[in-house]
Design a protein around this motif. Structure first.
Motif, PDB file in Angstrom:
ATOM      1  N   ALA A  93      -0.947  11.079 -20.371  1.00  0.00           N
ATOM      2  CA  ALA A  93       0.105  10.693 -21.322  1.00  0.00           C
ATOM      3  C   ALA A  93      -0.278   9.443 -22.102  1.00  0.00           C
ATOM      4  CB  ALA A  93       1.421  10.475 -20.584  1.00  0.00           C
ATOM      5  N   ILE A  94      -0.745   8.409 -21.413  1.00  0.00           N
ATOM      6  CA  ILE A  94      -1.090   7.167 -22.121  1.00  0.00           C
ATOM      7  C   ILE A  94      -2.305   7.383 -23.007  1.00  0.00           C
ATOM      8  CG2 ILE A  94      -2.510   6.231 -20.240  1.00  0.00           C
ATOM      9  CD1 ILE A  94      -0.183   4.275 -22.644  1.00  0.00           C
ATOM     10  N   ALA A  95      -3.244   8.221 -22.566  1.00  0.00           N
ATOM     11  CA  ALA A  95      -4.401   8.533 -23.402  1.00  0.00           C
ATOM     12  C   ALA A  95      -3.967   9.245 -24.675  1.00  0.00           C
ATOM     13  CB  ALA A  95      -5.402   9.396 -22.621  1.00  0.00           C
ATOM     14  N   LEU A  96      -3.044  10.207 -24.546  1.00  0.00           N
ATOM     15  CA  LEU A  96      -2.535  10.946 -25.695  1.00  0.00           C
ATOM     16  C   LEU A  96      -1.855  10.015 -26.698  1.00  0.00           C
ATOM     17  CD1 LEU A  96      -1.749  13.622 -27.124  1.00  0.00           C
ATOM     18  CD2 LEU A  96       0.238  13.733 -25.590  1.00  0.00           C
ATOM     19  N   VAL A  97      -1.003   9.139 -26.206  1.00  0.00           N
ATOM     20  CA  VAL A  97      -0.259   8.234 -27.087  1.00  0.00           C
ATOM     21  C   VAL A  97      -1.198   7.236 -27.757  1.00  0.00           C
ATOM     22  CG1 VAL A  97       1.531   6.459 -27.179  1.00  0.00           C
ATOM     23  CG2 VAL A  97       1.883   8.517 -25.789  1.00  0.00           C
ATOM     24  N   LYS A  98      -2.136   6.685 -27.005  1.00  0.00           N
ATOM     25  CA  LYS A  98      -3.055   5.702 -27.589  1.00  0.00           C
ATOM     26  C   LYS A  98      -3.958   6.334 -28.638  1.00  0.00           C
ATOM     27  CE  LYS A  98      -3.202   2.231 -23.895  1.00  0.00           C
ATOM     28  NZ  LYS A  98      -4.060   1.528 -22.890  1.00  0.00           N
ATOM     29  N   HIS A  99      -4.459   7.525 -28.377  1.00  0.00           N
ATOM     30  CA  HIS A  99      -5.269   8.222 -29.375  1.00  0.00           C
ATOM     31  C   HIS A  99      -4.459   8.459 -30.657  1.00  0.00           C
ATOM     32  CE1 HIS A  99      -9.171   9.093 -27.690  1.00  0.00           C
ATOM     33  NE2 HIS A  99      -8.658   9.557 -26.564  1.00  0.00           N
ATOM     34  N   THR A 100      -3.191   8.836 -30.475  1.00  0.00           N
ATOM     35  CA  THR A 100      -2.328   9.092 -31.630  1.00  0.00           C
ATOM     36  C   THR A 100      -2.138   7.825 -32.452  1.00  0.00           C
ATOM     37  OG1 THR A 100      -1.160  10.834 -30.410  1.00  0.00           O
ATOM     38  CG2 THR A 100      -0.075   9.938 -32.357  1.00  0.00           C
ATOM     39  N   LEU A 101      -1.912   6.709 -31.794  1.00  0.00           N
ATOM     40  CA  LEU A 101      -1.734   5.439 -32.500  1.00  0.00           C
ATOM     41  C   LEU A 101      -2.995   5.039 -33.253  1.00  0.00           C
ATOM     42  CD1 LEU A 101       0.310   3.483 -29.808  1.00  0.00           C
ATOM     43  CD2 LEU A 101       1.136   4.226 -32.053  1.00  0.00           C
TER      44      LEU A 101
END
Length: 392
Positions: A93-101
């Motif tokens: 989840a945190i990887a997904l959100v950080k990549h998106t940002l």
């Protein structure tokens, strides 16, 4: 942690089906509902994260805007963040959100907003509480507003363009309101199950003074009239709003509507019988410090300068010292300065939106500033408590 995962757009049909299955499990959707949702948002607006060539999760990006100080700031709404159960707790989840940002930063998007299922995850990515989503409730029989001062015109809600100009007139005046994407409008008028959605223009059809969109629901606590959306542009429109919902009292026990934590509409009620039914906070992330501060509006008549020192562990371009100079309702940012107002990127969010005052943020240890800097920030970020009516 991020390197264990592969981040990409959503393309193959098989991957769409896998993500749909994940979203249905995460959000308790009926079978097939995820396909409708993905089509509404647009499969091209979803991002997925893979682990060992399997879809571990994904999210949707809804491009829109948000009104701050009377100015529209481009904003990326993050929706439907879902991770498959077998990959939860492993950093997906945190990887997904950080990549998106990181992707949004390369696209020069100033800010992002989301509704959190858990604050801890999004705080790790630089989001923080930024505004309110509030649902009010009142027993219909206590409204006691009878006089309908303006006519009402029934309209077909499927032609939601008829509401757009009226909404825009109200939205630009409200701190935190959305400049809605078509996805938001479509969700607004979409019936849930067997219900019917009704729309009315308030005032003459040629020059309406507002509108109201409602649906009726039978519950174990009685029948409820839900106000899905409303725009009130005049005092007579506000009077008509209350007389309209009160006219349902023979069949409807309660009325629910979305508004701010302090709702001026309730001033027209004879008694304090309206109560907050539910109150949630959405979160905001400043993605580009310079653009976010320069595109926002500020209180007119204020001339002040704030020396910021920002720490952002994810988006390094936001790190460092900035001087925010405000005059004539607009801001200009230059690099450098004294760094008298020190804070992490996530703490910039509730300051940016005026959810909390600088003094409140310093009191709970969310920033460190000199008295001079606190005074300047208080003037610059003065504003009404931010809120919006849309959940996404």
């Amino acid at each position: 942690m991020i390197s264990k995962f592969e981040y990409t757009t959503l393309a193959p049909t098989e991957d769409i089906q896998q993500l749909g299955s994940i979203l249905e499990q995460c959000f308790l959707m009926a079978t097939g509902d995820s396909e409708t949702y993905i089509n509404r948002v647009g499969s091209e607006n979803f991002r997925v994260i893979y682990r060992d060539k399997q879809v571990a999760g994904g999210l949707g990006i809804i491009s829109m805007g948000q009104w701050w100080g009377g100015q529209r700031v481009p904003m990326a709404g993050i929706a439907a963040v879902g991770i498959a159960p077998e990959y939860r707790g492993g950093g997906a989840a945190i990887a997904l959100v950080k990549h998106t940002l990181q992707e949004l930063h390369t696209q020069e998007v100033p800010i992002s907003v989301l509704y959190p299922a858990t604050q801890r995850l999004y705080r790790k990515a630089g989001y923080e509480q930024a505004g309110s989503y509030c649902i009010w409730e009142i027993p219909t029989e206590t409204i006691q507003v009878r006089e309908q001062t303006l006519p009402l015109q029934s309209v077909d809600v499927s032609n939601h363009q008829i509401f757009h100009d009226l909404y825009h007139q109200q939205a630009k005046l409200i701190h935190g309101y959305l400049d809605r994407n078509q996805v938001i409008w479509q969700a607004l008028i979409q019936p849930d199950g067997q219900e019917t959605v009704y729309g009315y223009l308030i005032g003459n059809k040629e020059k309406p003074q507002g509108y109201i969109i409602v649906s009726q629901h039978s519950t174990k606590d009685g029948a409820i009239l839900k106000v899905r959306d409303w725009v009130i542009l005049t005092a007579t429109a506000a009077q008509t709003f209350w007389s309209f919902v009160a006219s349902h009292r023979s069949q409807i026990e309660k009325v629910r509507w979305k508004s701010s934590v302090i709702d001026s509409l309730t001033l027209l009620l004879p008694e304090q019988t309206a109560k907050i039914h539910s109150h949630d906070r959405w979160m905001l992330r400043v993605i580009d410090v310079v653009k976010a501060l320069e595109m926002r509006g500020y209180p007119p008549g204020i001339q002040a300068e704030l020396h910021l020192a920002v720490q952002d562990d994810l988006l390094v371009a936001n790190n460092g010292k900035f001087i925010l100079s405000v005059a004539n309702g607009r801001g200009e940012v230059t690099k450098g300065g004294k760094g008298e107002f020190q804070l992490d990127i996530k703490e910039l969010a509730p300051l940016y939106t005026s959810l909390f005052t600088p003094q409140h943020l310093q009191l709970v240890g969310k920033l460190n500033a000199t008295e001079t800097a606190l005074s300047a920030a208080t003037q610059i970020f003065a504003g009404d408590s931010p809120w919006m009516t849309n959940f996404f």
